[in-house]
Scaffold this active site. Structure first.
Site, PDB file in Angstrom:
ATOM      1  N   LYS A 204      -6.604  -3.434   3.156  1.00  0.00           N
ATOM      2  CA  LYS A 204      -5.311  -2.670   3.914  1.00  0.00           C
ATOM      3  C   LYS A 204      -4.283  -2.531   2.955  1.00  0.00           C
ATOM      4  O   LYS A 204      -3.743  -3.306   2.333  1.00  0.00           O
ATOM      5  CB  LYS A 204      -5.045  -3.400   5.006  1.00  0.00           C
ATOM      6  CG  LYS A 204      -4.052  -2.912   5.776  1.00  0.00           C
ATOM      7  CD  LYS A 204      -3.728  -3.568   7.345  1.00  0.00           C
ATOM      8  CE  LYS A 204      -2.476  -2.919   7.840  1.00  0.00           C
ATOM      9  NZ  LYS A 204      -1.891  -3.820   9.120  1.00  0.00           N
ATOM     10  N   LYS A 262      -8.472   0.751   4.828  1.00  0.00           N
ATOM     11  CA  LYS A 262      -7.371   1.508   5.571  1.00  0.00           C
ATOM     12  C   LYS A 262      -6.161   1.638   4.811  1.00  0.00           C
ATOM     13  O   LYS A 262      -5.832   0.818   4.167  1.00  0.00           O
ATOM     14  CB  LYS A 262      -6.979   0.517   6.737  1.00  0.00           C
ATOM     15  CG  LYS A 262      -5.769   1.205   7.416  1.00  0.00           C
ATOM     16  CD  LYS A 262      -5.287  -0.096   8.413  1.00  0.00           C
ATOM     17  CE  LYS A 262      -3.895   0.298   9.077  1.00  0.00           C
ATOM     18  NZ  LYS A 262      -3.465  -0.662   9.994  1.00  0.00           N
TER      19      LYS A 262
END
Ligand code: PBG
Length: 341
Positions: A204, A262
Site C-alpha cells: 500500500k 493499492k
C-alpha cells in the site's frame, strides 16, 4: 512468419472471433464493492468527491448491498465511520459499533454475500493515523510524534476478532504496521476463527490518490502540534517496486491468505511483479482518486464513463489481479451482465 504471411488482423474481424481469442475476461465475480457505514438510521449522505458513493446507516447499507447483489456483486468490504473517536481508536473493536452491526445485518439479509471488513485505526483515532501515536525515542521539543508499531498491533488484532465474531468472511488489514498479519492471525486463531482468511493490504503506497476516501471515511490526519501530516512513515514510497515484493513475502510468511496492491492503475507494474512471484490470490484496489478522476472527466463530457470504467477494470485484471476493489462494482456488474444477455 512476417507480413504478408502473418496478419494479426485476421483474428479481429468479427466480435465472435475476438471473443474466441480473448485472453482476459472481466466478470462481476471479480469485483469487491467498498461501502461506508455510519451510525444512525435512514442515512444516505452523498460523498461529494465520489459521485455515486454514500455514507450509509446500517439499514441503508443493507438496501444498497441488496441492489448490488441483484446487479451481480457478490462481495463487499466495509469501512466504519464512527461518531466517536479517541487517541487509541477504541471504537475499532466495539462489538456494537457500526461495522459489527453492519456485518451482522448483511449476513442475515444476504447470507451468500462475501463480507470483508477493513481493519485499521485511522477512522477511529482522533488524530486520524492508522496506529497509536507516541513521542519518538530521540524526541526533542518540536519533533513529530511517531505511530508506534508494536503498541498498535494488539488493537488491530482485537478489531479483527470483533469483526470475525460479528460474522465477517474476510478481514483486511490496511494499516501497514509491521507484524500486523501475524498478530491478527494469532488473535483470530486464539478466538476460534481459524477459518477466517486475511486479505492483507501488503503493498500500500503513500500517495495522493486517497484524498476522496478520506472525505468519505473522515479519516485524514488531523493537523495539530506533533501530529505527522502524512502517512509516509508507514505506507510505502511510490518509487519502490522491490520493496513491494518484500512486503508481500513478509505478509505471506506471517499468514496472509491473499495480498493486495493499492492503488491499482498507476501501480500495474507492481500488480504484475506480485502476480509473477506468488501463488496466492492477488487483489488490486482501484482507489477513490482513480474513481473520482473517471467520474470528473465523464461529468465534463470528456470521456465515455461506461467504456472507460470497464476498460480500466479489464486492464487491472490483465495486469494480474484476480479481483478488484472498486467503487464502480455495482455499475460495472450491471454493465457486464447486460453485455452477456
Ligand atoms: C485506511 C484505508 C485507506 C484506504 C483504504 N483503507 C486510506 C488511507 O490510507 O488513508 C483508501 C481507499 C481509497 O482511497 O479508495 N487505512
Amino acid at each position: 512468419m512476417p507480413f504478408p504471411l502473418d496478419r494479426p488482423r485476421r483474428m479481429r474481424r468479427t466480435e465472435a472471433l475476438r471473443a474466441l481469442v480473448r485472453e482476459t475476461v472481466l466478470s462481476p465475480d471479480d469485483l469487491m464493492w467498498p461501502l461506508f457505514v455510519v451510525p444512525g438510521h435512514k442515512i444516505r449522505n452523498p460523498v461529494k468527491s465520489m459521485p455515486g458513493v454514500f455514507q450509509l446507516s446500517v439499514d441503508e447499507l443493507v438496501a444498497e448491498a441488496q441492489s448490488g447483489w441483484e446487479a451481480g456483486v457478490r462481495s463487499v468490504i466495509l469501512f466504519g465511520v464512527p461518531s466517536k473517536k479517541d487517541a487509541v481508536g477504541s471504537g475499532a473493536y466495539d462489538e456494537e459499533g457500526e461495522v459489527a452491526r453492519a456485518v451482522r445485518a448483511l449476513k442475515k439479509a444476504l447470507p451468500g454475500l462475501v463480507v470483508a471488513t477493513d481493519v485499521c485505526l485511522c477512522e477511529y483515532t482522533d488524530h486520524g493515523h492508522c496506529g497509536i501515536l507516541k513521542p519518538p525515542r530521540a524526541g526533542g521539543p518540536g519533533q513529530d510524534l511517531t505511530v508506534d508499531n508494536d503498541l498498535t498491533l494488539p488493537i488491530l488484532a482485537r478489531e479483527a476478532v470483533a469483526h470475525a465474531r460479528a460474522g465477517a468472511d474476510i478481514v483486511a488489514p490496511s494499516d501497514m504496521m509491521d507484524g500486523r498479519v501475524a498478530a491478527i492471525r494469532k488473535g483470530l486463531d486464539e478466538a476460534g476463527f481459524d477459518e477466517v482468511p486475511i486479505l492483507s493490504y501488503a503493498a500500500k503506497f503513500a500517495g495522493a490518490f486517497y484524498g476522496p476516501f478520506r472525505d468519505a471515511a473522515e479519516s485524514a490526519p488531523v493537523l495539530g502540534p506533533g501530529v505527522p501530516k502524512d502517512r509516509k512513515a508507514y505506507q510505502m514510497d511510490p518509487a519502490n517496486g522491490r520493496e513491494a515484493l518484500r512486503e508481500v513475502e513478509l505478509d505471506l510468511a506471517e499468514g496472509a491468505d491473499m495480498v493486495m496492491v493499492k492503488p491499482a492503475v498507476p501501480y500495474l507494474d507492481i500488480v504484475r511483479l506480485v502476480r509473477d512471484r506468488v501463488n496466492v490470490p492477488v487483489a488490486a484496489y482501484h482507489v477513490s482518486g482513480e474513481y473520482a478522476m473517471i467520474k470528473a472527466a465523464a461529468m465534463a463530457g470528456w470521456i465515455d464513463e461506461e467504456r472507460v470504467t470497464l476498460e480500466t477494470l479489464l486492464c487491472i485484471r490483465r495486469a494480474g489481479a484476480d479481483f478488484i476493489l472498486t467503487y464502480a462494482a455495482k455499475d460495472a456488474a450491471r454493465l457486464l451482465s447486460g453485455a452477456r444477455r
